[in-house]
Motif scaffolding. Structure first.
Motif, PDB file in Angstrom:
ATOM      1  N   LEU A 122       0.825  -1.210   0.000  1.00  0.00           N
ATOM      2  CA  LEU A 122       0.000   0.000   0.000  1.00  0.00           C
ATOM      3  C   LEU A 122       0.859   1.259   0.000  1.00  0.00           C
ATOM      4  O   LEU A 122       0.465   2.280  -0.583  1.00  0.00           O
ATOM      5  N   GLU A 123       2.028   1.210   0.621  1.00  0.00           N
ATOM      6  CA  GLU A 123       2.958   2.341   0.517  1.00  0.00           C
ATOM      7  C   GLU A 123       3.365   2.540  -0.947  1.00  0.00           C
ATOM      8  O   GLU A 123       3.423   3.661  -1.450  1.00  0.00           O
ATOM      9  N   LYS A 124       3.616   1.437  -1.619  1.00  0.00           N
ATOM     10  CA  LYS A 124       3.976   1.499  -3.039  1.00  0.00           C
ATOM     11  C   LYS A 124       2.840   2.130  -3.847  1.00  0.00           C
ATOM     12  O   LYS A 124       3.073   2.998  -4.699  1.00  0.00           O
ATOM     13  N   ALA A 125       1.603   1.729  -3.554  1.00  0.00           N
ATOM     14  CA  ALA A 125       0.440   2.282  -4.267  1.00  0.00           C
ATOM     15  C   ALA A 125       0.306   3.786  -4.015  1.00  0.00           C
ATOM     16  O   ALA A 125      -0.015   4.551  -4.935  1.00  0.00           O
ATOM     17  N   HIS A 126       0.549   4.214  -2.777  1.00  0.00           N
ATOM     18  CA  HIS A 126       0.517   5.650  -2.449  1.00  0.00           C
ATOM     19  C   HIS A 126       1.537   6.411  -3.299  1.00  0.00           C
ATOM     20  O   HIS A 126       1.234   7.460  -3.869  1.00  0.00           O
ATOM     21  N   VAL A 127       2.761   5.899  -3.369  1.00  0.00           N
ATOM     22  CA  VAL A 127       3.835   6.573  -4.112  1.00  0.00           C
ATOM     23  C   VAL A 127       3.503   6.622  -5.603  1.00  0.00           C
ATOM     24  O   VAL A 127       3.675   7.654  -6.262  1.00  0.00           O
ATOM     25  N   LEU A 128       3.018   5.518  -6.159  1.00  0.00           N
ATOM     26  CA  LEU A 128       2.742   5.448  -7.592  1.00  0.00           C
ATOM     27  C   LEU A 128       1.605   6.370  -8.019  1.00  0.00           C
ATOM     28  O   LEU A 128       1.491   6.705  -9.200  1.00  0.00           O
ATOM     29  N   SER A 129       0.759   6.788  -7.071  1.00  0.00           N
ATOM     30  CA  SER A 129      -0.365   7.665  -7.431  1.00  0.00           C
ATOM     31  C   SER A 129      -0.181   9.094  -6.921  1.00  0.00           C
ATOM     32  O   SER A 129      -1.107   9.893  -6.948  1.00  0.00           O
ATOM     33  N   ALA A 130       1.017   9.408  -6.426  1.00  0.00           N
ATOM     34  CA  ALA A 130       1.299  10.771  -5.953  1.00  0.00           C
ATOM     35  C   ALA A 130       1.590  11.683  -7.154  1.00  0.00           C
ATOM     36  O   ALA A 130       1.533  11.246  -8.308  1.00  0.00           O
TER      37      ALA A 130
END
Length: 367
Positions: A122-130
């Motif tokens: 989920l951290e990865k998903a946050h970064v990819l959609s920033a």
């Protein structure tokens, strides 16, 4: 920049890599169809339901990345693929909505970069959609940190996508470590770029702008980052395409038109595959050798086209219903693995995702 000098031994190694795994091909249109059937271009549709909007958004981003990982793993499996860091990451420069990175996520993501630890899914998903500039900064820094942590810090390869006109266009970022006191390199590959063009590419500027902040994030890790970005390419996508000649009326002038087939992602994937297979230090030399082979005549061009066809056919067969990595099974396995890190409230409130990929391949996932 100066023309790349290709050694005879590297050219031979590239030819050997092209001859292993080539497939017969009727024409360029068949190559386009194989590209579409493989799913490498990222064609997919998603439907999902979850208890809240934010969870839904993150899981859609994550699912899209997991589908891209099917193709990253293809590079990891290539001969010598273990010597290069191919992270499960993607830099998306296409026009898209972005979301504010929550402060606690930002702090955790930065801390893990410095400690060279893994992000959660989920951290990865946050970064990819920033915001684009945040995504680039964190993805580059994290990729370099994890490359060092896993002992594959000689080279890192990250796919990059952007919008050109109405269509998506594939590039890649390659981070090469310095050797023998030489600084490392940050390379951007564009399959349409050619040296003799005055061509300011969006991806080059975006990566270049991020480098000072990437350096700051990696302070104290021992990872060094180059100061500038080098764009490279010899217009492989165009030179692999069709050539038509027309004669002008009332004159002896002949006009030659070259059109590249819409297979940019396959050209990028070919370069990465041949690069790791040959064990060459830099993809610049390998790409120059590929351009030289294509320019040598119709047989050279056909050799490269057949190798691309072989890569795409293998992908399609692997992901098919009876393939060794059937699409739905592989996607479920990847999402099951991610789910171990999801907060309990996300799991207990339930939800579902239906992913439809190329050729109508479907994965229905629920929790």
């Amino acid at each position: 920049g100066p023309k790349t000098v290709i050694s005879a031994s590297l050219r031979t190694r590239v030819e050997v890599a092209l001859r292993s795994g080539g497939a017969q091909l009727a024409d360029g249109q068949e190559l386009v169809r194989l590209y579409q059937d493989s799913g490498l271009g990222g064609e997919a549709s998603l439907k999902a339901s979850a208890s809240d909007k934010e969870t839904l958004r993150l899981l859609l981003v994550l699912t899209t990345q997991r589908m891209r990982d099917l193709y990253v793993d293809d590079l990891r499996r290539a001969p010598n693929g273990g010597t290069v860091h191919f992270p499960h990451l993607h830099i998306d420069l296409q026009r898209r909505n972005f979301n504010t990175l929550p402060e606690n996520v930002r702090a955790s993501v930065e801390s893990k970069i410095r400690k060279m630890e893994k992000w959660t899914s989920l951290e990865k998903a946050h970064v990819l959609s920033a915001k684009h500039e945040l995504t680039i900064r964190y993805v580059l820094a994290y990729a370099l940190a994890r490359a060092k942590a896993t002992g594959r810090d000689g080279a890192t390869w990250i796919p990059l996508g952007m919008t050109t006109g109405s269509t998506g266009h594939a590039n890649a970022v390659c981070l090469l470590a310095g050797r023998g006191g030489e600084p490392g390199k940050v390379l951007v590959y564009d399959p349409n770029f050619a040296l003799n063009q005055e061509h300011w590419v969006h991806s080059q500027k975006a990566i270049s702008d991020a480098l000072p902040k990437v350096k700051r994030l990696l302070e104290g890790t021992g990872v060094t980052v180059a100061d500038r970005v080098e764009l490279f390419g010899n217009g492989l996508q165009t030179s692999l395409g069709s050539i038509s000649q027309t004669k002008a009326w009332f004159s002896s002038t002949v006009y030659t038109t070259r059109r590249g087939f819409p297979i940019c992602g396959a050209v990028v994937h070919l370069l990465a595959t041949v690069w790791v297979t040959t064990g060459a230090q830099s993809p610049i030399d390998v790409e120059a050798a590929l351009a030289d082979i294509i320019a040598s005549g119709e047989e050279g061009k056909a050799l490269v086209q057949r190798r691309i066809a072989g890569i795409l056919r293998t992908m399609d067969a692997r992901l098919s219903d009876r393939g060794e990595e059937e699409f739905a099974t592989s996607m479920k396995k990847r999402l099951d693995n991610d789910r171990k890190q999801w907060p309990q409230e996300v799991i207990s409130s339930g939800g579902s995702i239906t992913l439809t990929g190329a050729k109508g391949r479907v994965c229905a996932y629920s929790w």
